[in-house]
Motif scaffolding. Structure first.
Motif, PDB file in Angstrom:
ATOM      1  N   UNK A   1       4.064  -2.323   3.582  1.00 31.05           N
ATOM      2  CA  UNK A   1       5.127  -2.147   2.917  1.00 31.05           C
ATOM      3  C   UNK A   1       5.870  -0.687   3.650  1.00 31.05           C
ATOM      4  N   UNK A   2       5.813  -0.311   4.839  1.00 34.91           N
ATOM      5  CA  UNK A   2       6.361   0.731   5.551  1.00 34.91           C
ATOM      6  C   UNK A   2       7.858   0.349   5.773  1.00 34.91           C
ATOM      7  N   UNK A   3       8.921   1.436   5.591  1.00 35.72           N
ATOM      8  CA  UNK A   3      10.133   1.233   5.983  1.00 35.72           C
ATOM      9  C   UNK A   3      10.651   2.022   6.833  1.00 35.72           C
ATOM     10  N   UNK A   4       9.884   2.980   7.538  1.00 33.42           N
ATOM     11  CA  UNK A   4      10.909   3.841   8.456  1.00 33.42           C
ATOM     12  C   UNK A   4      10.487   3.184   9.750  1.00 33.42           C
ATOM     13  N   UNK A   5      11.795   3.294  10.668  1.00 28.45           N
ATOM     14  CA  UNK A   5      12.103   2.808  11.923  1.00 28.45           C
ATOM     15  C   UNK A   5      11.264   2.767  12.884  1.00 28.45           C
ATOM     16  N   UNK A   6      10.452   3.811  13.108  1.00 29.97           N
ATOM     17  CA  UNK A   6       9.675   3.944  14.298  1.00 29.97           C
ATOM     18  C   UNK A   6       8.087   4.299  14.155  1.00 29.97           C
TER      19      UNK A   6
ATOM     20  N   UNK B   1       0.883  -1.297  -0.037  1.00 29.22           N
ATOM     21  CA  UNK B   1       0.017   0.103   0.188  1.00 29.22           C
ATOM     22  C   UNK B   1       0.836   1.223   0.051  1.00 29.22           C
ATOM     23  N   UNK B   2       1.986   1.342   0.859  1.00 29.65           N
ATOM     24  CA  UNK B   2       2.764   2.277   0.958  1.00 29.65           C
ATOM     25  C   UNK B   2       4.100   2.173   0.009  1.00 29.65           C
ATOM     26  N   UNK B   3       4.479   0.882  -0.560  1.00 34.90           N
ATOM     27  CA  UNK B   3       5.628   0.430  -1.086  1.00 34.90           C
ATOM     28  C   UNK B   3       6.263   1.421  -2.158  1.00 34.90           C
ATOM     29  N   UNK B   4       5.076   1.645  -2.916  1.00 38.48           N
ATOM     30  CA  UNK B   4       5.429   2.569  -3.963  1.00 38.48           C
ATOM     31  C   UNK B   4       5.421   4.255  -3.781  1.00 38.48           C
ATOM     32  N   UNK B   5       4.902   4.639  -2.565  1.00 38.35           N
ATOM     33  CA  UNK B   5       5.154   6.123  -2.154  1.00 38.35           C
ATOM     34  C   UNK B   5       6.266   6.446  -1.627  1.00 38.35           C
ATOM     35  N   UNK B   6       6.634   7.874  -1.819  1.00 37.71           N
ATOM     36  CA  UNK B   6       7.790   8.506  -1.095  1.00 37.71           C
ATOM     37  C   UNK B   6       7.761   8.146   0.462  1.00 37.71           C
TER      38      UNK B   6
ATOM     39  N   UNK C   1      -8.042  -2.948  11.626  1.00 38.03           N
ATOM     40  CA  UNK C   1      -6.998  -3.642  11.145  1.00 38.03           C
ATOM     41  C   UNK C   1      -6.626  -3.076   9.861  1.00 38.03           C
ATOM     42  N   UNK C   2      -5.153  -2.920   9.341  1.00 39.02           N
ATOM     43  CA  UNK C   2      -4.994  -2.324   8.097  1.00 39.02           C
ATOM     44  C   UNK C   2      -3.459  -3.077   7.604  1.00 39.02           C
ATOM     45  N   UNK C   3      -3.646  -3.511   6.440  1.00 38.07           N
ATOM     46  CA  UNK C   3      -4.695  -3.703   5.496  1.00 38.07           C
ATOM     47  C   UNK C   3      -5.873  -4.610   5.732  1.00 38.07           C
TER      48      UNK C   3
END
Length: 232
Positions: free
Chosen positions: A70-75, A1-6, A60-62
């Motif tokens: 697909x969230x990449x940030x640490x926190x 869902x967020x994988x292709x987002x900045x 619940x999400x997704x």
């Protein structure tokens, strides 16, 4: 869902109580009486309330297990208010560096940390109730120790009981640690959390960072960690 987002900015917004349909991409369990939107005078904005049994009331999400965030940030940061004498839990699905799915279940119910190769039960150490909290979960710290490192955050489930204002990820840890290294002073957050994600200036709130180092300190203070998981 967020994988292709900045995702290179300071934060990535996952949920906000504002807007026409904030839960459009969430799966809600429990019915409209258990999960509902309300205007909160204290934070001067809309929040979502989860009330009832933690066994049945959740968001619940997704929506489907076939997709991932697909969230990449640490926190991972949760702005929540947990009522006195009520339980609260969060389940996170993460992909580790071996590209295997792991589950982190954080809850006020647990008194000690326990982990299997695929699943960890983590106590919400020192969680403040009856006040707005910014809970900042260090995904890298926890998964590095319990599993094989952190690659992506792929699922988030919130269980009753709580009010939730915002959920977002952050690239860097909030500044301004207090002496016990678990709670932050509000002043130190101005540089780290963007203004759009901050509470209004007159809101009384606490910020807590949850990472393995803090869990160990709680082990020393309150014996919360089991002996086989409490130290590396």
């Amino acid at each position: 869902m967020f994988r292709n987002n900045y995702q290179g900015g300071a934060v990535v917004e996952v949920f906000s109580g504002q807007g026409k349909d904030p839960v459009a991409k969430w799966k809600l369990c429990g019915g409209p009486s258990a999960i509902h939107k309300e205007f909160n005078k204290e934070v001067k904005g809309f929040v979502y309330c989860l009330e009832g049994s933690s066994q049945t009331v959740k968001m619940q999400m997704p929506e489907s297990g076939k997709t991932s965030l697909g969230l990449l940030q640490r926190f991972l940061v949760l702005q929540v208010n947990i009522p006195q004498s009520k339980d609260f839990s969060v389940e996170l699905v993460i992909t580790d560096s071996e590209r295997l799915k792991r589950r982190l279940h954080l809850s006020t119910v647990y008194k000690e940390l326990s982990a299997t190769p695929l699943h960890a039960k983590i106590p919400f150490v020192g969680l403040k109730r009856g006040i707005w909290s910014t809970l900042c979960i260090d995904l890298v710290s926890i998964t590095d120790e319990l599993f094989k490192g952190f690659l992506t955050l792929d699922g988030i489930t919130l269980f009753a009981t709580c009010k939730v204002r915002r959920i977002f990820t952050m690239k860097t840890e909030p500044a301004g640690m207090s002496d016990d290294d678990m709670f932050l002073s509000g002043a130190g957050l101005m540089d780290s959390i963007p203004r759009s994600c901050q509470f209004p200036p007159d809101v009384n709130y606490v910020t807590q960072v949850l990472k393995m180092e803090n869990l160990r300190k709680a082990d020393v203070r309150a014996g919360l960690l089991s002996s086989d998981c409490g130290s590396s």
